[in-house]
Design a protein around this motif. Sequence first.
Motif, PDB file in Angstrom:
ATOM      1  N   SER A  76       0.820  -1.210   0.000  1.00 27.02           N
ATOM      2  CA  SER A  76       0.000   0.000   0.000  1.00 27.02           C
ATOM      3  C   SER A  76       0.855   1.262   0.000  1.00 27.02           C
ATOM      4  O   SER A  76       0.356   2.363   0.172  1.00 27.02           O
ATOM      5  CB  SER A  76      -0.914   0.004   1.237  1.00 27.02           C
ATOM      6  OG  SER A  76      -0.131   0.069   2.407  1.00 27.02           O
ATOM      7  N   ASP A  77       2.163   1.092  -0.189  1.00 37.17           N
ATOM      8  CA  ASP A  77       3.058   2.244  -0.153  1.00 37.17           C
ATOM      9  C   ASP A  77       3.225   2.807  -1.560  1.00 37.17           C
ATOM     10  O   ASP A  77       3.758   2.147  -2.437  1.00 37.17           O
ATOM     11  CB  ASP A  77       4.414   1.791   0.411  1.00 37.17           C
ATOM     12  CG  ASP A  77       5.324   2.972   0.680  1.00 37.17           C
ATOM     13  OD1 ASP A  77       5.073   4.042   0.091  1.00 37.17           O
ATOM     14  OD2 ASP A  77       6.270   2.818   1.466  1.00 37.17           O
ATOM     15  N   PRO A  78       2.781   4.049  -1.784  1.00 37.68           N
ATOM     16  CA  PRO A  78       2.869   4.619  -3.142  1.00 37.68           C
ATOM     17  C   PRO A  78       4.305   4.671  -3.651  1.00 37.68           C
ATOM     18  O   PRO A  78       4.545   4.620  -4.849  1.00 37.68           O
ATOM     19  CB  PRO A  78       2.320   6.036  -2.983  1.00 37.68           C
ATOM     20  CG  PRO A  78       1.700   6.106  -1.647  1.00 37.68           C
ATOM     21  CD  PRO A  78       2.223   4.989  -0.816  1.00 37.68           C
ATOM     22  N   SER A 105      -3.828  -2.916  -2.686  1.00 38.75           N
ATOM     23  CA  SER A 105      -3.458  -3.101  -1.287  1.00 38.75           C
ATOM     24  C   SER A 105      -4.333  -4.186  -0.675  1.00 38.75           C
ATOM     25  O   SER A 105      -5.295  -4.655  -1.288  1.00 38.75           O
ATOM     26  CB  SER A 105      -3.598  -1.787  -0.533  1.00 38.75           C
ATOM     27  OG  SER A 105      -4.801  -1.154  -0.919  1.00 38.75           O
ATOM     28  N   GLN A 155      -2.113   7.153  -0.971  1.00 41.66           N
ATOM     29  CA  GLN A 155      -2.296   6.171   0.080  1.00 41.66           C
ATOM     30  C   GLN A 155      -3.250   6.736   1.108  1.00 41.66           C
ATOM     31  O   GLN A 155      -3.082   7.870   1.571  1.00 41.66           O
ATOM     32  CB  GLN A 155      -0.954   5.843   0.748  1.00 41.66           C
ATOM     33  CG  GLN A 155      -1.064   4.697   1.742  1.00 41.66           C
ATOM     34  CD  GLN A 155       0.140   4.627   2.671  1.00 41.66           C
ATOM     35  OE1 GLN A 155       0.606   5.648   3.140  1.00 41.66           O
ATOM     36  NE2 GLN A 155       0.613   3.417   2.926  1.00 41.66           N
ATOM     37  N   HIS A 206      -4.245   0.521   5.396  1.00 42.68           N
ATOM     38  CA  HIS A 206      -3.946   1.426   4.302  1.00 42.68           C
ATOM     39  C   HIS A 206      -4.549   0.921   3.009  1.00 42.68           C
ATOM     40  O   HIS A 206      -4.635  -0.273   2.774  1.00 42.68           O
ATOM     41  CB  HIS A 206      -2.436   1.595   4.140  1.00 42.68           C
ATOM     42  CG  HIS A 206      -1.833   2.368   5.257  1.00 42.68           C
ATOM     43  ND1 HIS A 206      -1.164   1.758   6.293  1.00 42.68           N
ATOM     44  CD2 HIS A 206      -1.824   3.696   5.524  1.00 42.68           C
ATOM     45  CE1 HIS A 206      -0.751   2.680   7.140  1.00 42.68           C
ATOM     46  NE2 HIS A 206      -1.145   3.874   6.703  1.00 42.68           N
ATOM     47  N   LEU A 253      -4.454   1.695  -1.236  1.00 40.15           N
ATOM     48  CA  LEU A 253      -3.738   2.394  -2.294  1.00 40.15           C
ATOM     49  C   LEU A 253      -4.715   2.736  -3.409  1.00 40.15           C
ATOM     50  O   LEU A 253      -5.532   1.903  -3.805  1.00 40.15           O
ATOM     51  CB  LEU A 253      -2.617   1.505  -2.826  1.00 40.15           C
ATOM     52  CG  LEU A 253      -1.618   2.173  -3.756  1.00 40.15           C
ATOM     53  CD1 LEU A 253      -0.806   3.227  -3.010  1.00 40.15           C
ATOM     54  CD2 LEU A 253      -0.661   1.133  -4.344  1.00 40.15           C
TER      55      LEU A 253
END
Lengths: 238, 369
Positions: B219-221, B234, B314, B321, B323
């Motif tokens: 989920s980390d851009p 995500s 995010q 989280h 995305l």
Amino acid sequence: MPDLLSPQEWQALALSLKVAFWATVISLPFGILTAWALARRRFWGHGLLNGLVHLPLILPPVVTGYLLLLTFGRKGPVGAWLESWFGIVLAFRWTGAVLAAAVMAFPLMVRAIRLAFEAVDPKLEQAAGTLGAPPPWVFLTVTLPLILPGLIAGAILCFAKAMGEFGATITFVAAIPGQTQTLPSAIYAFLQVPGGDASALRLVVVSVAVALGALALSEWLAQRVAARIGGRIGGRDA
Amino acid sequence: MLEVTFRHAFPGLALDVCFNAPPGITVLFGRSGSGKTTIVNAVAGLLAPDQGRIAVQGRRLFDSAVRLNLPPHLRRAPYVFQEARLFPHLTVRQNLTYGRWFTRAITPDFAAIVEMLGIGPLLARRPAALSGGEKQRVALGRALLAGPEILLMDEPLAALDEARKAEILPYIERLRDAGGPPVLYVTHALTEVARLATTLVVVENGVTIAHGPAQDLLSDPAHAPQLGLRDAGSILSARLVAQEADGLSRLETAAGPLWLPQVHAPLGSALRIRIAAQDVILSRQAPQGLSALNILPATVSALRLGGGPGALVQLALGGEHLLVRLTRRSAEALALEPGAQVFAIVKSVAVAQSDIFSPTPQAPHDAEP
């Protein structure tokens, strides 16, 4: 049955079978080792070993026989050593015929086994290693069963070649009836005497029968082994 | 605990690998040719790196500092390859028990493994008479029965079609959820990552560029471009709370309720749901008169504008989280920035059955230093 062949003919057949049997049995471990080294290892002298193994195939057999006599004769370096240390004499003995036959058949055996080694997927051996099998076990439980068809083919080829070996044998150990007179040298000897044609012809028939028998046996064994490996036993699901 | 740190130079590829992973499934993800298989080979002992250290649960397998390099057969790291590599001259039963000859460890119960993998009817056959999926199941069983301290799997599903993949994946999940041995798993399929990974290690050109809990990385851009924008998505943890009369299932997430087309699982099951970044729509106001059922209030926690027309956002909802992938123009029009309050809209039917996964125990990532 014994009337089919004369005592001298029987002797020649029995000797040939004995010589071919021992030549095959004794060269098998060396053949496996050499084939393995040639197929799987890259080392200094790889080409040299390969050439050496194939030498009897390309040299005139008489030359190989003479070289054996020079080396393993009673006055040859290896022959003298064998006699003084172990009391083993090869020249003009049936054991010498075994050596000559083994040397002549060795290239054929090595070629067959080497091809089998090259056909084994090293990835299977890797897999066995990661499952915890030490290298000698990998060899015994994976490699050896998989090269079995090649091993059988090599052994049969070696046996057949040893049965038929003539040039090197007669040069190294002569053709003493009952001692070193194998099937081919007996056929040759019969052809040299008047009225020997019938004996020669009988031995020719025997030679052909033995060769065909060996071939049939090898085919049958190879098929059985291939069926086991190929999994043609047991059904395939849809 | 798996600790892998090494460097190795090939002509054309220099590996620089460094990651730690807690128990569970550690997925090495990257393009083909990025060096993933080499990393697994180094753990298996099929490759000796130039320098570094590899340890599994505190036991050193390789350490160039003290010239330690255990041979593969002493590593207790059975390998499931892309091609099953079953021994063709042995029956399925003999293949399965092969590794048991060599270990003094307590190996799992033969009957239990055979039962779990559903390979009972195959025991007397030879590998040539098995289908691809069956072969791979036998290969998995063979590795498990060798008493692994770590299980290595190099794209075990890559050679299989979708139906066969669907046949094997549940077994691997079951293994993870039953507290089986740690697994190092190579793939270039993001769906397998989403479904299996406890820990994700991203490999690019021989270098491990990111590693951490799979849910965080996915989920980390910042990492989405490396993982592949098209498949970015995500994972939300959810619990199935009700099957409703109109065929929808109600799930409870940290972010609020979620309605999805019927999920076939017992009530109360914990589920893992993959939501593709391109299937989420954002709105600044609570939308009215909209057909979408799932409207989740959220806060923008990170924003990444790409070089092209795209943007990645995010969202933080509850502790989880999400995305979201949208255009740069939309991001600017909505004046998105970290801290902004938004509503995330997820179409129920956008979540496919294949994106809903069975239970996953939470990995003890906080134990990491």
